[in-house]
Design a protein around this motif. Structure first.
Motif, PDB file in Angstrom:
ATOM      1  N   ALA A  43      63.871  95.068  24.221  1.00 29.27           N
ATOM      2  CA  ALA A  43      61.913  94.857  24.074  1.00 29.27           C
ATOM      3  C   ALA A  43      62.045  94.507  25.483  1.00 29.27           C
ATOM      4  O   ALA A  43      60.473  94.812  26.976  1.00 29.27           O
ATOM      5  N   LEU A  44      62.918  93.678  26.304  1.00 32.14           N
ATOM      6  CA  LEU A  44      62.043  92.867  27.602  1.00 32.14           C
ATOM      7  C   LEU A  44      62.074  93.935  28.493  1.00 32.14           C
ATOM      8  O   LEU A  44      61.026  93.743  29.221  1.00 32.14           O
ATOM      9  N   PRO A  45      62.337  95.402  28.890  1.00 29.21           N
ATOM     10  CA  PRO A  45      61.840  96.132  30.051  1.00 29.21           C
ATOM     11  C   PRO A  45      60.392  96.434  29.754  1.00 29.21           C
ATOM     12  O   PRO A  45      59.572  97.228  30.225  1.00 29.21           O
ATOM     13  N   GLN A  46      60.185  97.006  28.225  1.00 29.45           N
ATOM     14  CA  GLN A  46      58.654  96.784  27.467  1.00 29.45           C
ATOM     15  C   GLN A  46      57.723  96.107  27.841  1.00 29.45           C
ATOM     16  O   GLN A  46      56.386  96.497  28.580  1.00 29.45           O
ATOM     17  N   ILE A  47      57.597  94.821  27.635  1.00 26.53           N
ATOM     18  CA  ILE A  47      57.493  93.996  27.529  1.00 26.53           C
ATOM     19  C   ILE A  47      56.912  93.105  29.495  1.00 26.53           C
ATOM     20  O   ILE A  47      56.130  92.520  29.414  1.00 26.53           O
ATOM     21  N   ARG A  48      57.924  93.329  30.252  1.00 25.97           N
ATOM     22  CA  ARG A  48      58.042  93.098  31.211  1.00 25.97           C
ATOM     23  C   ARG A  48      56.556  94.346  31.957  1.00 25.97           C
ATOM     24  O   ARG A  48      56.603  93.265  32.999  1.00 25.97           O
ATOM     25  N   GLY A  49      56.832  95.423  31.641  1.00 26.51           N
ATOM     26  CA  GLY A  49      56.096  96.344  32.212  1.00 26.51           C
ATOM     27  C   GLY A  49      54.061  95.633  31.486  1.00 26.51           C
ATOM     28  O   GLY A  49      52.934  95.858  32.395  1.00 26.51           O
ATOM     29  N   SER A  50      53.969  95.093  30.129  1.00 19.49           N
ATOM     30  CA  SER A  50      53.106  94.680  29.958  1.00 19.49           C
ATOM     31  C   SER A  50      52.398  93.640  30.370  1.00 19.49           C
ATOM     32  O   SER A  50      50.948  93.285  30.477  1.00 19.49           O
ATOM     33  N   VAL A  51      53.481  92.622  31.040  1.00 19.36           N
ATOM     34  CA  VAL A  51      52.632  91.517  31.326  1.00 19.36           C
ATOM     35  C   VAL A  51      52.472  90.981  32.622  1.00 19.36           C
ATOM     36  O   VAL A  51      53.209  89.927  33.480  1.00 19.36           O
ATOM     37  N   GLY A  52      53.345  92.105  33.422  1.00 18.90           N
ATOM     38  CA  GLY A  52      53.980  91.698  34.910  1.00 18.90           C
ATOM     39  C   GLY A  52      54.531  90.701  35.591  1.00 18.90           C
ATOM     40  O   GLY A  52      54.118  90.068  36.266  1.00 18.90           O
ATOM     41  N   ALA A  53      55.747  90.801  34.571  1.00 19.88           N
ATOM     42  CA  ALA A  53      57.089  89.745  35.003  1.00 19.88           C
ATOM     43  C   ALA A  53      57.875  90.418  35.801  1.00 19.88           C
ATOM     44  O   ALA A  53      58.376  91.767  35.852  1.00 19.88           O
ATOM     45  N   THR A  54      58.609  89.634  36.717  1.00 19.92           N
ATOM     46  CA  THR A  54      60.007  90.134  37.212  1.00 19.92           C
ATOM     47  C   THR A  54      61.421  89.851  36.056  1.00 19.92           C
ATOM     48  O   THR A  54      60.602  88.754  35.072  1.00 19.92           O
ATOM     49  N   ILE A  55      61.898  90.109  36.946  1.00 19.35           N
ATOM     50  CA  ILE A  55      63.437  90.484  35.567  1.00 19.35           C
ATOM     51  C   ILE A  55      63.492  88.782  35.588  1.00 19.35           C
ATOM     52  O   ILE A  55      63.884  88.845  34.285  1.00 19.35           O
ATOM     53  N   GLN A  56      63.773  88.351  36.813  1.00 19.94           N
ATOM     54  CA  GLN A  56      63.901  86.355  36.320  1.00 19.94           C
ATOM     55  C   GLN A  56      62.649  86.032  35.829  1.00 19.94           C
ATOM     56  O   GLN A  56      63.768  84.966  34.700  1.00 19.94           O
ATOM     57  N   GLU A  57      62.119  86.303  35.547  1.00 17.21           N
ATOM     58  CA  GLU A  57      60.811  85.480  34.394  1.00 17.21           C
ATOM     59  C   GLU A  57      60.347  86.002  33.257  1.00 17.21           C
ATOM     60  O   GLU A  57      60.309  85.145  32.233  1.00 17.21           O
ATOM     61  N   ILE A  58      61.144  87.422  33.366  1.00 20.46           N
ATOM     62  CA  ILE A  58      61.146  87.444  31.987  1.00 20.46           C
ATOM     63  C   ILE A  58      61.780  87.270  30.966  1.00 20.46           C
ATOM     64  O   ILE A  58      62.236  86.750  29.487  1.00 20.46           O
ATOM     65  N   THR A  59      63.140  86.626  31.873  1.00 21.25           N
ATOM     66  CA  THR A  59      64.662  86.361  30.595  1.00 21.25           C
ATOM     67  C   THR A  59      63.756  85.129  29.855  1.00 21.25           C
ATOM     68  O   THR A  59      64.622  84.131  28.943  1.00 21.25           O
ATOM     69  N   TRP A  60      62.875  84.032  30.709  1.00 21.67           N
ATOM     70  CA  TRP A  60      62.333  82.442  30.325  1.00 21.67           C
ATOM     71  C   TRP A  60      61.822  83.298  28.853  1.00 21.67           C
ATOM     72  O   TRP A  60      61.261  81.979  27.616  1.00 21.67           O
ATOM     73  N   ILE A  61      61.830  84.605  28.137  1.00 20.40           N
ATOM     74  CA  ILE A  61      61.239  84.333  26.659  1.00 20.40           C
ATOM     75  C   ILE A  61      62.379  84.651  25.664  1.00 20.40           C
ATOM     76  O   ILE A  61      61.541  83.958  25.016  1.00 20.40           O
TER      77      ILE A  61
END
Length: 538
Positions: A43-61
């Protein structure tokens, strides 16, 4: 006349609860924690779009959850002695559910990372506590079946997580990958409250140990382990993305992890009441079983990471299709694990583990033969073979490793066992992802050397592609450029197939190196023998 002596207080023993109700009760939390380790990734691509994060930032989830998870695992026994095993399990399950709800309603990246960490702190104690409770609930002759149920919860989680996550993301909002935990967890809370009760003997032993623990709280050991494990997990989770030692931060994390963990080991071996009892590793059965288990999890997690990528990026499967193709492994494991649990009492665990290694290696060899022409039946056959292998590995390893551990030290041992499995899984992912990238570049470069336009067959293929592009309306220059791009894409694709085949084979060969360690996994089944060594009792 002598004063009358007070009548002794007789504490009525609670009637035993059905062991299978206890098993079902404590399995809810473990299964949810295991599922959440992998379900978020799809779900990382969808979450990234919702919270406005970069690919590098979203990995912190994922990284924040993993760090929080491994931080709690080794302290499970420490917390259980201080507050009670059942209470720790209930609080951690409630914390996991609270984190799940907060993740579902989060609207920013910092909030989501924070709430995922809360989830991880809650999930960290669930797996080792379930393992300890099951070992304390089932009689010695049924330990294999107890660990079979535990194996199903731990191993099915990462297997069904991506499929479940893909279905939810395809049909609902991504927040439901968190909200789905709430009703399941509520049932788990109710069942643990109703059916799980701590053993009076273990409670008494823990009260004595807790009194000593309070007098000599090992703050230095706790701090060193928190720093060391956090740095190590960050190194393993983020190293591949940051080119390992080319990054100053990754290099610093590695050095901090090495020195902090070394200082922690020295501290724990000298502390009067250590927070984490490393002396348990004096038992060669526990040490060998735990190390092989860590290696097994490295292979399992790497396998679950690599095969879906191969299917989706090279074979053109959708996320749902790749998840369905992996389901036979889950079904085979569910069928095989109870059988292995029953066999455990009659067959030397070393033979069962060796059989599991054999099946895994056969599966790895078959996987190394997959091509771009492979379809669903080819993948199903491979994963079914490896499903048998993992079933033969997990049950005897988790059961035999804890054979010599005293009942009141079971939580200490399961915490260490779970920690090394988790770190082994993270290390497996990190190593194989890095090696895949290296092999991919080497194989692609090798394939390109054979695509010389002066070769007749290569020239003919380029002309065919160029004519096809012209037929779509492209001008001559664009069509010629497009034919080169198509040829280069074919080279990259074939190079990645070769890289995957090579790494699948490498996994099988690497796992063979644990065979010599099986010599130490010798379980004494003779009746009347002491269950634990004297040096483990204190």
């Amino acid at each position: 006349m002598d004063a009358a002596l007070p009548a002794p207080v007789v504490i009525a023993k609670r009637p035993p609860v059905n062991k299978w109700l206890v098993t079902i009760s404590v399995s809810f939390g473990t299964l949810m924690g295991a599922v959440d380790t992998s379900i978020v990734n799809v779900a990382l691509p969808q979450i990234r779009g919702s919270v406005g994060a970069t690919i590098q930032e979203i990995t912190w989830i994922s990284t924040g959850y993993a760090i929080a998870l491994v931080l709690v695992m080794p302290f499970t026994a420490f917390l259980g002695r201080m507050f009670g095993q059942k209470r720790v399990y209930l609080v951690c399950l409630a914390l996991f559910l609270a984190g799940s709800f907060l993740c579902g309603v989060a609207t920013s990246l910092p909030a989501l990372i924070c709430f995922r960490a809360i989830q991880g702190f809650g999930a960290g104690a669930l797996q080792p506590t379930e393992q300890a409770i099951l070992r304390q609930t089932f009689p010695p002759q049924e330990q294999g079946m107890a660990m079979a149920v535990f194996a199903m919860a731990v191993m099915l989680g990462p297997a069904i997580g991506p499929t479940l996550g893909g279905y939810i993301v395809d049909n609902y909002h991504w927040s439901w990958i968190f909200f789905i935990n709430l009703p399941v967890g509520a049932v788990g809370l109710f069942m643990v409250l109703s059916f799980v009760h701590e053993d009076e003997e273990i409670l008494a032993a823990n009260q004595v140990l807790a009194a000593e623990q309070r007098k000599h709280i090992d703050w230095a050991g706790i701090a060193l382990l928190c720093v060391g494990v956090s740095a190590l997990q960050y190194f393993l989770e983020e190293g591949a993305r940051d080119d390992w030692f080319d990054s100053r931060l990754i290099s610093a994390c590695f050095l901090i992890a090495v020195f902090a963990i070394a200082a922690f080991v020295i501290r724990e071996l000298r502390a009067p009441v250590p927070a984490v009892d490393l002396r348990l590793f004096k038992d060669t059965v526990f040490l060998s079983g735990t190390l092989i288990g860590a290696m097994m999890f490295a292979m399992l997690m790497a396998n679950m990471f690599l095969l879906p990528i191969f299917m989706q990026e090279l074979l053109g499967f959708t996320a749902t299709q790749s998840g369905l193709a992996l389901m036979p492994r889950v079904l085979v494991m569910m069928a095989a694990v109870p059988i292995v649990g029953r066999l455990y009492n009659h067959v030397d665990p070393r033979i069962i583990v060796a059989t599991g290694i054999f099946f895994f290696c056969v599966g790895a060899y078959e996987m190394s033969s997959l091509t771009l022409e492979s379809g669903v039946p080819d993948v199903i056959g491979v994963v079914a073979i490896q499903g048998i292998g993992f079933a033969c590995l997990f049950v005897p390893l988790t059961t035999a490793a804890l054979t010599n551990i005293p009942r009141h030290r079971m939580a200490d041992a399961t915490g260490l066992n779970s920690l090394l499995r988790q770190i082994g899984g993270a290390a497996g992912l990190a190593v194989f992802a890095t090696v895949l990238d290296t092999y991919g570049k080497e194989a692609t470069a090798s394939v390109r050397t054979h695509l010389d336009p002066t070769r007749p067959e290569v020239w003919a293929r380029m002309q065919s592609v160029e004519h096809g592009l012209r037929a779509t309306g492209l001008d001559a220059t664009s069509a010629e450029y497009g034919s080169h791009a198509v040829l280069d894409g074919i080279a990259r694709q074939q190079g990645m197939v070769l890289a995957f085949d090579r790494i699948f084979l490498l996994a099988g060969i690497a796992f063979l190196f644990v065979l010599p360690v099986l010599y130490f996994l010798k379980v004494n089944r003779q009746p009347g023998q002491p269950a634990a060594k004297a040096h483990l009792e204190h």
